[in-house]
Write an enzyme that holds these catalytic residues in place. Structure first.
Site, PDB file in Angstrom:
ATOM      1  N   HIS A 169      44.471  -7.802 -65.645  1.00 23.09           N
ATOM      2  CA  HIS A 169      44.108  -6.448 -64.633  1.00 23.09           C
ATOM      3  C   HIS A 169      42.508  -5.079 -65.348  1.00 23.09           C
ATOM      4  O   HIS A 169      43.255  -4.945 -67.171  1.00 23.09           O
ATOM      5  CB  HIS A 169      44.817  -5.416 -64.186  1.00 23.09           C
ATOM      6  CG  HIS A 169      45.503  -5.584 -63.532  1.00 23.09           C
ATOM      7  ND1 HIS A 169      46.492  -6.471 -63.477  1.00 23.09           N
ATOM      8  CD2 HIS A 169      45.713  -5.697 -61.585  1.00 23.09           C
ATOM      9  CE1 HIS A 169      47.306  -6.780 -63.011  1.00 23.09           C
ATOM     10  NE2 HIS A 169      47.175  -6.235 -61.751  1.00 23.09           N
TER      11      HIS A 169
ATOM     12  N   ASP B 275      44.701  -3.266 -67.775  1.00 20.06           N
ATOM     13  CA  ASP B 275      45.301  -3.500 -69.196  1.00 20.06           C
ATOM     14  C   ASP B 275      44.960  -3.492 -69.487  1.00 20.06           C
ATOM     15  O   ASP B 275      44.950  -3.868 -70.969  1.00 20.06           O
ATOM     16  CB  ASP B 275      45.705  -5.365 -68.745  1.00 20.06           C
ATOM     17  CG  ASP B 275      46.218  -5.220 -67.449  1.00 20.06           C
ATOM     18  OD1 ASP B 275      47.219  -4.290 -67.022  1.00 20.06           O
ATOM     19  OD2 ASP B 275      46.325  -5.953 -66.723  1.00 20.06           O
TER      20      ASP B 275
ATOM     21  N   GLU C 231      46.639 -12.370 -52.866  1.00 20.27           N
ATOM     22  CA  GLU C 231      47.946 -13.278 -53.318  1.00 20.27           C
ATOM     23  C   GLU C 231      48.422 -11.846 -51.790  1.00 20.27           C
ATOM     24  O   GLU C 231      48.719 -11.032 -52.502  1.00 20.27           O
ATOM     25  CB  GLU C 231      48.482 -11.836 -54.571  1.00 20.27           C
ATOM     26  CG  GLU C 231      49.447 -12.778 -55.454  1.00 20.27           C
ATOM     27  CD  GLU C 231      49.346 -11.781 -56.505  1.00 20.27           C
ATOM     28  OE1 GLU C 231      48.332 -12.221 -57.210  1.00 20.27           O
ATOM     29  OE2 GLU C 231      50.907 -11.660 -57.003  1.00 20.27           O
TER      30      GLU C 231
ATOM     31  N   HIS D 254      57.232 -12.727 -54.441  1.00 18.62           N
ATOM     32  CA  HIS D 254      57.153 -12.687 -53.489  1.00 18.62           C
ATOM     33  C   HIS D 254      57.135 -13.128 -51.847  1.00 18.62           C
ATOM     34  O   HIS D 254      57.384 -12.621 -50.672  1.00 18.62           O
ATOM     35  CB  HIS D 254      55.381 -12.225 -53.027  1.00 18.62           C
ATOM     36  CG  HIS D 254      54.340 -11.829 -54.274  1.00 18.62           C
ATOM     37  ND1 HIS D 254      53.596 -11.239 -54.655  1.00 18.62           N
ATOM     38  CD2 HIS D 254      55.664 -10.907 -55.082  1.00 18.62           C
ATOM     39  CE1 HIS D 254      52.910 -10.746 -55.402  1.00 18.62           C
ATOM     40  NE2 HIS D 254      53.982 -10.201 -55.584  1.00 18.62           N
TER      41      HIS D 254
ATOM     42  N   ASP E 146      60.480  -6.620 -56.765  1.00 17.01           N
ATOM     43  CA  ASP E 146      60.029  -7.333 -57.519  1.00 17.01           C
ATOM     44  C   ASP E 146      60.110  -7.517 -58.602  1.00 17.01           C
ATOM     45  O   ASP E 146      59.928  -6.775 -59.561  1.00 17.01           O
ATOM     46  CB  ASP E 146      58.399  -7.236 -57.516  1.00 17.01           C
ATOM     47  CG  ASP E 146      57.362  -8.449 -57.265  1.00 17.01           C
ATOM     48  OD1 ASP E 146      58.142  -9.845 -57.879  1.00 17.01           O
ATOM     49  OD2 ASP E 146      56.290  -8.067 -57.605  1.00 17.01           O
TER      50      ASP E 146
ATOM     51  N   ASP F 221      59.816  -9.530 -61.061  1.00 17.11           N
ATOM     52  CA  ASP F 221      59.438 -10.257 -61.698  1.00 17.11           C
ATOM     53  C   ASP F 221      59.829 -11.068 -63.432  1.00 17.11           C
ATOM     54  O   ASP F 221      59.168 -10.766 -64.043  1.00 17.11           O
ATOM     55  CB  ASP F 221      57.856  -9.720 -62.481  1.00 17.11           C
ATOM     56  CG  ASP F 221      57.360  -9.229 -61.150  1.00 17.11           C
ATOM     57  OD1 ASP F 221      56.617  -9.516 -60.739  1.00 17.11           O
ATOM     58  OD2 ASP F 221      56.438  -8.208 -61.498  1.00 17.11           O
TER      59      ASP F 221
HETATM   60  C1  XLS Z   1      52.274  -7.229 -57.635  1.00 15.35           C
HETATM   61  C2  XLS Z   1      51.746  -8.703 -58.234  1.00 15.35           C
HETATM   62  C3  XLS Z   1      50.247  -8.465 -59.266  1.00 15.35           C
HETATM   63  C4  XLS Z   1      49.747  -9.188 -59.325  1.00 15.35           C
HETATM   64  C5  XLS Z   1      48.196  -8.961 -60.192  1.00 15.35           C
HETATM   65  O1  XLS Z   1      53.609  -7.377 -57.497  1.00 15.35           O
HETATM   66  O2  XLS Z   1      52.149  -9.456 -58.547  1.00 15.35           O
HETATM   67  O3  XLS Z   1      50.633  -8.903 -60.561  1.00 15.35           O
HETATM   68  O4  XLS Z   1      49.589 -10.395 -59.579  1.00 15.35           O
HETATM   69  O5  XLS Z   1      48.016  -7.664 -58.995  1.00 15.35           O
HETATM   70 NI    NI Z   2      50.820 -11.641 -59.014  1.00 13.62          NI
HETATM   71 NI    NI Z   3      54.439  -9.038 -58.025  1.00 12.72          NI
END
Ligand code: XLS
Ligand code: NI
Ligand code: NI
Length: 438
Positions: A101, A104, A232, A271, A307, A309
């Protein structure tokens, strides 16, 4: 500054028998399967945000990942140091791509102009670093959700100034993505959604989002960016109701705004889970709609509703997902991006390397399993057999427009059709899958 990951050796494929803690055991990038080397099937990417910018804080606790570049009084110096560490990590992991991003890689400035200046300076810095590195850009994107100005959305913000601010930011991020040779540009909805209908005009917000996306696509063509534009999907978090809920919702939105031939999806495993789907369901849906673009590979926690992750480590789930990718024609210009973060207690630089190595091997192993399933052909044969009735001319006639509803009715009654139930053979096929997994 001493190198952050620089002491670590570059990781290589060493085979399944390797005793080294840090080695690829399954991921041999040059191994040819289904007519292509694994590296081209998988196109792994390292996510700048989770790996370099995440500090381990959570709603209950302070940062645990206190990286040296996070505390520099000169934020641009910190950003350069972060980029140096990023490229060391890319060298250590020896993976082909990365993703970022705008926020980042470069700090926010005092105003938009200064933010864009910081960003452009860091894009030049990355361009230089890429000259001395094998790493390529899988995709760029804009962070239109962290700063409080975006708290009510970016393109769907009730304030037109935020729309303008967001459009300006995306324009510059697209320019940067093109400049760095990116294969895709991603738009994750961020805070495009709402908390309560009491203060929200949903129809209006969706139309604004449609216009925004059209502006992005028009600009892509104007500058000759030959990468894919990807949305996304995510159903919730941060807002209670995210507009890009899942693949099917995104497709309806693209159709309404005439963009179904222009925009594809970047699907994330976590997601999908939050939307009440499996990853392979989302992949198969996208493939059937011809909008499969790229993947964010991670995993969620089925016991938690957010999320998390985490790095992927479920072989069967990943095999089923990649099986659908293969059936769908492959990942094309997309890739497998590790949108995943180490846990808060994993504070050693090496923890980040272990996380990636494990995830790379898991995906490679899953892909080899999925390819073997395709090559064995049993599942495909079972599906073909299930639909075999449709090969008959009288069945085809019901689909090709040659018969009306009335005519179908007449024929059916005249032929005395009396369908007999047939087994779906699910357990047999599940056993077959388990028998084949290695
Ligand atoms: C957040 C998203 C983010 C996207 C990029 O949940 O996964 O990380 O992949 O903005
Ligand atoms: Ni993502
Ligand atoms: Ni995500």
């Amino acid at each position: 500054m001493p190198p952050f990951f620089g002491e670590l050796e570059t990781i290589h494929f060493e085979g399944r028998e390797s005793q080294k803690p840090l080695a690829y055991r399954w991921y041999d990038p040059n191994h040819v399967v289904l007519g292509k080397p694994l590296s081209e099937h998988l196109r792994f990417a390292i996510a700048y945000w989770h790996s370099l910018a995440m500090n381990g804080s959570d709603p209950f606790g302070a940062p645990t990942l206190n990286r040296p570049w996070m505390t520099r009084s000169d934020a641009m110096e910190g950003a350069r140091e972060k980029a140096d560490a990023a490229f060391e990590l890319f060298r250590v992991l020896d993976l082909p791509f990365y993703t970022f991003h705008d926020r980042d890689i470069a700090p926010e400035g005092a105003d938009l102009k200064e933010s864009l200046k910081n960003f452009q300076a860091m894009v030049e810095y990355l361009a230089k670093k890429m000259e001395g590195s094998k790493a390529k850009l899988l995709w760029g994107t804009a962070n239109l959700f962290s700063h409080p100005r975006f708290m009510s959305g970016a393109a769907t913000n009730p304030d037109p100034d935020v729309f303008a601010y967001s459009a300006t930011t995306v324009k510059h991020c697209m320019d940067a993505t093109k400049q760095l040779g990116g294969s895709n540009y991603v738009l994750w909805g961020g805070r495009e959604g709402y908390e309560t209908l009491l203060n929200t005009d949903m129809g209006r917000e969706l139309n604004h989002l449609g216009r925004f996306l059209n502006l992005v696509v028009e600009y892509k063509h104007k500058i000759g960016f030959d990468g894919q534009i990807l949305i996304e999907p995510k159903p919730k978090e941060p807002t209670a109701h995210q507009y890009d809920f899942d693949t099917a919702t995104v497709y309806g939105f693209l159709k309404k705004h005439g963009l179904e031939g222009e925009v594809k999806v970047n699907l994330e495993a976590n997601h999908a889970l939050l939307a009440g789907h499996s990853f392979e369901h989302e992949i198969a849906t996208a493939a059937s709609l011809n909008i499969l673009g790229s993947l964010d590979v991670n995993r969620g926690d089925p016991l938690l509703g957010w999320d998390t992750d985490q790095f992927p480590n479920d072989l069967q789930a990943m095999t089923l997902a990649l099986y659908q990718v293969i059936l769908g024609g492959g990942i094309g210009k997309g890739g497998l991006n590790f949108d995943a973060k180490i846990r808060r207690q994993s504070i050693e630089p090496e923890d980040l390397v272990h996380a990636h190595v494990g995830a790379v091997d898991l995906c490679a192993r899953a892909f080899l399993n999925a390819a073997a399933l395709v090559e064995a052909g049993e599942l495909k044969a079972a599906v073909a057999e299930r639909y075999a009735g449709w090969d008959k001319p009288e069945a085809k006639a019901m689909l090709d427009g040659s018969l009306t509803l009335e005519q179908i009715s007449e024929k059916t009654l005249a032929n005395g059709v009396n369908p007999a139930p047939r087994s779906g053979k699910q357990e047999r096929l599940e056993n077959l899958l388990n028998r084949r997994l290695f």
